[in-house]
Scaffold this active site. Structure first.
Site, PDB file in Angstrom:
ATOM      1  N   ARG A 105       0.807  -1.249   0.140  1.00 49.08           N
ATOM      2  CA  ARG A 105      -0.067  -0.011  -0.225  1.00 49.08           C
ATOM      3  C   ARG A 105       0.913   1.349  -0.145  1.00 49.08           C
ATOM      4  O   ARG A 105       0.508   2.419  -0.785  1.00 49.08           O
ATOM      5  CB  ARG A 105      -1.106   0.113   1.110  1.00 49.08           C
ATOM      6  CG  ARG A 105      -2.010  -1.074   0.956  1.00 49.08           C
ATOM      7  CD  ARG A 105      -2.896  -0.963   2.386  1.00 49.08           C
ATOM      8  NE  ARG A 105      -2.222  -1.462   3.478  1.00 49.08           N
ATOM      9  CZ  ARG A 105      -2.360  -1.099   4.709  1.00 49.08           C
ATOM     10  NH1 ARG A 105      -3.430  -0.357   5.042  1.00 49.08           N
ATOM     11  NH2 ARG A 105      -1.763  -1.417   5.937  1.00 49.08           N
ATOM     12  N   ASN A 147      -6.185  -2.641   1.737  1.00 47.21           N
ATOM     13  CA  ASN A 147      -6.323  -4.412   1.805  1.00 47.21           C
ATOM     14  C   ASN A 147      -7.717  -4.600   1.811  1.00 47.21           C
ATOM     15  O   ASN A 147      -8.618  -3.979   2.299  1.00 47.21           O
ATOM     16  CB  ASN A 147      -5.354  -4.401   3.356  1.00 47.21           C
ATOM     17  CG  ASN A 147      -3.816  -4.237   2.955  1.00 47.21           C
ATOM     18  OD1 ASN A 147      -3.455  -4.387   1.947  1.00 47.21           O
ATOM     19  ND2 ASN A 147      -3.168  -4.406   4.454  1.00 47.21           N
TER      20      ASN A 147
END
Length: 96
Positions: A17, A35
């Site tokens: 990320r 996520n």
């Protein structure tokens, strides 16, 4: 161009990320990354087609500790940009 991209493989717990947020910001894209509970990472990219396509290519590689086994991308609706935090061009979002 707005694309929703889902990466599967070893993509959580490896800085994916943060990698996406850094690269997308560098390409001046709008969107978000998060996520998913199924172990995947999902991201929305909005911007010029060449920049979005470059970002998708970067997602296929991912950070050095990641292994992207599969990547799916599809056209997305502009309403999905509303998920990002107010005042941010690109946001890291909570897990869903």
């Amino acid at each position: 161009m707005i694309r929703l991209v889902t990466m599967r493989g070893r993509v959580q717990g490896v800085g994916f990320r943060a990698f996406v947020e850094f690269q997308a910001t560098g390409l001046d894209l709008e969107g978000w990354v998060r996520n998913r509970r199924d172990g995947s990472v999902e991201a929305l990219f909005s911007g010029p087609a060449d920049a979005v396509e470059a970002m998708i290519a970067l997602c296929r590689q991912g950070p050095s500790a990641a292994h992207v086994a599969a990547l799916a991308d599809e056209e997305a609706h502009p309403d999905q940009l509303r998920l990002r935090r107010a005042g941010e061009r690109f946001s890291g979002l909570p897990t869903v």
